[in-house]
Design an enzyme around this catalytic site. Structure first.
Site, PDB file in Angstrom:
ATOM      1  N   ASN A 108      10.549  -5.437  -8.941  1.00  0.00           N
ATOM      2  CA  ASN A 108      10.508  -4.575  -7.740  1.00  0.00           C
ATOM      3  C   ASN A 108      10.978  -5.547  -6.595  1.00  0.00           C
ATOM      4  OD1 ASN A 108       9.875  -1.783  -8.544  1.00  0.00           O
ATOM      5  ND2 ASN A 108       7.717  -2.389  -8.535  1.00  0.00           N
ATOM      6  N   LYS A 210      17.309   0.529  -3.863  1.00  0.00           N
ATOM      7  CA  LYS A 210      16.049   0.596  -4.503  1.00  0.00           C
ATOM      8  C   LYS A 210      14.990   0.342  -3.534  1.00  0.00           C
ATOM      9  CE  LYS A 210      12.800  -0.421  -8.328  1.00  0.00           C
ATOM     10  NZ  LYS A 210      12.621  -1.114  -9.584  1.00  0.00           N
ATOM     11  N   SER A 279       3.542   2.264  -8.518  1.00  0.00           N
ATOM     12  CA  SER A 279       2.885   0.860  -9.357  1.00  0.00           C
ATOM     13  C   SER A 279       1.884   0.358  -8.294  1.00  0.00           C
ATOM     14  CB  SER A 279       3.985  -0.019  -9.753  1.00  0.00           C
ATOM     15  OG  SER A 279       4.698  -0.658  -8.674  1.00  0.00           O
TER      16      SER A 279
END
Length: 330
Positions: A108, A210, A279
Site C-alpha cells: 500500500n 489506488k 487492512s
C-alpha cells in the site's frame, strides 16, 4: 494455465501475500513463502489454507522458509510486506535475486522507488517515511523492479490462513512507464493464475489512483472504527472522505500525474465493494503497527517538496498517528 513453471517467492505471508501465493501455486508454479514464527510453523504443518468466493477452503502446499539463502535465486520475487517491515528485511533478500530476477512490490501507499525514476517529475525525491536510511534503495536495484497495484479485499484471520473476500485486479508496470516485454510477460503469468493482472503504461498513475482510496478509507476507518460502507453512507463522513480525496488528487496533479477523475465515481467504486474492513483497521484491532507513513506520510513529504498545503491530509495523519500510539506498538 501457464505451461512454464516459474520459481516464485512471496515475501510476506499475510493476506495479500497469501492470496498471491495460493493462486500462483494452484497454477502450477514453484511457490515459496518467506515467513517466520507461528505463520512459518502453520505453513509447514498444514500448508496455506486459502478461501476464495465460491471455492471453499483449500490447503495448498508451499515451500515455507525463514531464510532467503535456503530458497535461492528466483524468477519473480513478490514483496507483499507491510511497508514498515521492508527496510529491516531488504538487505536479506539478496540470495533471491539473480541476473534475470524481477522484483514486484505490491504494498500500500507510495513505494520507496516512486520518485527515483529518471526523467519523471520530482526525480530524485527520497521518501524517509518508507525508506528512512535508504537501505531499500541500496538493497534492491531499481532496474529489477516492476511496480504493482492490487485491489483486493483479503484477510489473514490466523497464521497460515488467508480469506479472499472480493476484488482482485492487479496492475503491474515499468516504473518509467510504457509496456515492456517483461511487464507483459509477468502480467500474463499472473492473469493465467487467476490474479486478474494487466500491464500498465503508467504504473505511477495507477499507484496514485489506488492511493486516493487508501488515503481516505484506511485512516478514516481507524479513526471511526467503521467499515468503508458505513463511512461512505454517512453524509458527514462522506463529505470528509470526498474532501480528503480531492486534496490528494490535487497533490497528484501538482506532482505531474494525470489524475483528473470524477471523485464521486471513484468513491462509488469503493462503495460497490460492499462492507470492507480496511487492512489498517484490521491491524489496529490486532494491535499491529499501522501503515500510516507509506499511505499518508510519504505523500505529505511530496507535498512539502512542492510547497503544497494539504491541511486535511495533515490533520488526518496527526489524528491517526495518535490513535495508533494509544492502541499499541509504534
Amino acid at each position: 494455465m501457464n505451461v512454464v513453471s516459474n520459481r516464485i517467492t512471496v515475501v510476506g505471508a499475510g493476506a495479500i501475500g497469501g492470496h498471491f501465493a495460493a493462486r500462483l501455486a494452484l497454477a502450477g508454479h514453484r511457490v515459496s513463502m518467506l515467513a517466520r514464527g507461528a505463520t512459518l510453523q502453520a505453513l509447514a504443518q498444514h500448508g496455506l489454507r486459502y478461501t476464495s468466493p465460491g471455492e471453499g477452503e483449500r490447503s495448498i502446499d508451499v515451500n515455507a522458509a525463514d531464510d532467503c539463502a535456503a530458497l535461492g535465486e528466483q524468477d519473480l520475487v513478490v514483496i507483499a510486506l507491510k511497508s514498515h517491515a521492508l527496510p529491516g528485511l531488504a538487505a536479506s533478500l539478496a540470495p533471491l535475486v539473480g541476473a534475470g530476477t524481477v522484483v514486484l512490490p505490491v504494498g500500500n501507499g507510495l513505494p520507496w522507488w516512486y520518485f527515483l525514476v529518471p526523467g519523471q517529475p520530482l526525480e530524485g525525491l527520497r521518501l524517509p517515511s518508507v525508506d528512512p536510511a535508504g537501505g531499500i534503495e541500496r538493497a534492491i536495484d531499481l532496474a529489477r523492479v516492476l511496480g504493482g497495484s492490487v485491489m483486493a479485499s483479503c484477510s489473514a484471520p490466523a497464521p497460515g490462513v488467508v480469506v479472499h473476500r472480493s476484488g482482485g485486479a492487479v496492475v503491474i508496470g515499468e516504473p518509467g512507464g510504457g509496456v515492456s516485454a517483461r511487464a507483459a510477460h509477468w502480467a500474463n503469468v499472473l492473469a493465467e493464475a487467476g490474479l486478474g493482472a494487466t500491464a500498465s503504461r503508467d504504473i505511477r498513475r495507477d499507484l496514485w489512483l489506488k492511493l486516493l482510496g487508501n488515503v481516505c478509507a484506511n485512516p478514516l476507518s481507524v479513526l471511526t472504527q467503521a467499515s468503508t460502507d458505513r463511512i461512505i453512507d454517512d453524509a458527514r463522513t462522506h463529505a470528509v472522505f470526498a474532501a480528503l480525496m480531492r486534496e490528494c488528487a490535487e497533490l497528484g496533479r501538482r506532482a505531474g500525474l494525470a489524475v483528473d477523475i470524477d471523485i464521486e465515481a471513484r468513491i462509488a467504486q469503493t462503495r460497490a465493494l460492499g462492507t470492507i474492513k480496511t487492512s489498517m483497521l484490521q491491524d489496529l484491532e490486532a494491535g499491529r503497527r499501522l501503515e500510516l507513513e507509506a499511505i499518508l506520510g510519504a505523500p505529505l513529504e511530496c507535498a512539502a517538496r512542492l510547497g503544497y498545503d494539504a491541511p486535511l491530509m495533515q490533520a488526518v495523519h496527526a489524528l491517526a498517528r495518535l490513535r495508533a500510539a494509544q492502541a499499541g506498538p509504534a
